[in-house]
Design an enzyme around this catalytic site. Structure first.
Site: not given
Ligand code: UDP
Length: 392
Positions: A213-214
């Site tokens: 998700h980063r």
């Protein structure tokens, strides 16, 4: 007894999970009362509401409904909203968690009004200033009166940066508290895993759990391509289950990689906490760029590959529970996954005694009571001064 008001600013999935431990401890305190502000950074039912329900987190007193836009826009809008709420509520302390835009906005709004800030998960560093999270955590630490560090290593970073040692408390990791409280209840034979066995032939101990998700993964197409290629290749060895963060779904879709991935990997919606814990606990291996998931892999003694160039939780790499797979080369990521499979690290316990939330609340209670009694002792002097002033 004087009651002190703690105003907690939350906004993102991992913060709901962390706050569930501390809010429970605040609720049990005789001298603290909590007001909860949800910035709205994460707002979907499965990124927000479900955590409040499952973890018995009280509904927020304020919901700012701010999400989307650039980092600066989002943080700026939150700053304005939180500033207004702080003027209304006049809390004794503002509590923030971790390293998101909500963390920084809460800390900055409080500091500008001279309200002391308590930062839970202080002192973590990646030493990579290209990460928005690194900027948020460093600035938040700078303006915080209470620096609640999860580990000795985090406290050492703060000391090296010149933080006042009396402001630093090594309390342990609040996520460890939450894992100890809830991890036991997740069994292999029911729930989501039961359904996976029936529908897809996916068995406990025989699948890889992946999360990404980063921004450093999702905003760099080559990196994301490499992660996709590596997971696709690894799926030939064992099933890969991938709960998709909304940002990752969008990035994969823009890249045209969503369908290719869906052909070999089980792509699912973001999971509720208990489902996620179940999948973590019974995975053969976890591949992730998440900070929280790296730690949870260790809590459940599952080997982990971190899909990043560095990690804040270095003790897990040092002990062999986690290994970094530099995105930038799909074969190298695949090699890390293959090497990690079946491996175990050495026995360590860096995250405290499972009572981090209690230690945080005890420290706040003690300091706030001391400050009140100092103020009441000082009152006669103040009254004399006021009398002198009004006499002039
Ligand atoms: N998590 C969850 N459902 C998911 C993915 C993650 O409940 O589909 C939980 C996970 O168990 C961990 C936390 O979310 O407790 C980690 O949050 P995230 O990866 O969003 O952020 P980070 O930890 O990197 O700040």
């Amino acid at each position: 007894m004087q009651i002190h008001k703690i105003l907690t600013v939350l906004g993102a999935r991992p913060q709901f999970i962390k706050a569930s431990a501390v809010s429970t401890a605040i609720a049990a305190s005789q001298s603290l009362r909590e007001v909860i502000v949800h910035t709205g950074q994460h707002f979907d039912a499965n990124m927000s509401d479900v955590f409040f329900e499952q973890l018995d987190l009280r509904k927020p007193d304020y919901h700012c409904n701010i999400h989307g836009g650039s980092h600066g826009t989002m943080t700026g809008r939150m700053l304005i909203e939180v500033d207004q709420i702080l003027r209304t509520e006049a809390p004794d302390v503002v509590m923030v968690y971790g390293d998101t835009n909500s963390t920084l906005a809460g800390a900055l709004a409080a500091a500008k009004l001279d309200i002391p800030v308590a930062h839970v998960e202080a002192g973590l560093r990646s030493f990579n200033m290209a990460m928005p999270e690194e900027i948020n955590r460093i600035l938040t630490d700078r303006v915080s009166r209470w620096l609640f560090a999860p580990t000795r290593g985090a406290a050492a970073h703060l000391e090296r940066e010149g933080a006042n040692p009396t402001n630093i408390s090594v309390v342990g990791d609040v996520m460890f508290d939450v894992a100890l409280r809830h991890g036991e209840r997740c069994r292999s034979d029911a729930g989501l895993l039961g359904e996976f066995r029936e529908r897809y032939g996916i068995y406990p101990g025989n699948y890889c759990l992946a999360t990404v998700h980063r921004a450093e993964s999702t905003c760099h197409p080559e990196r994301l391509h490499d992660i996709v290629d590596a997971l696709a290749m690894f799926s030939k060895q064992m099933p890969v289950v991938f709960p998709l963060h909304p940002r990752t779904r969008t990035a994969l879709s823009q890249l045209g990689a969503l369908e290719r991935l869906a052909a070999c990997v089980l792509l699912i919606e973001p999971l509720a906490y208990f489902d996620m814990v179940q999948l973590e606990k019974y995975a053969a291996i976890i591949a992730t760029d998440s900070g929280g998931v790296q730690k949870e892999a260790f809590f459940y003694q599952v080997p982990c590959v971190t899909l990043r160039s560095e990690t804040e939780w270095t003790e897990l790499v040092d002990a062999g529970w986690n290994r970094l797979a530099l995105p930038g080369n799909a074969s190298a990521i695949l090699a890390s996954l293959c090497a990690a499979l079946g491996s175990r690290g050495t026995a360590i316990s860096p995250y405290g005694d499972g009572k981090a939330a209690e230690h945080i609340v005890n420290r706040l209670e003690g300091d706030l009571t001391d400050a009140s009694s100092r103020r009441s002792r000082a009152l006669p002097v103040l009254q004399i001064r006021q009398q002198i002033h009004s006499a002039h």
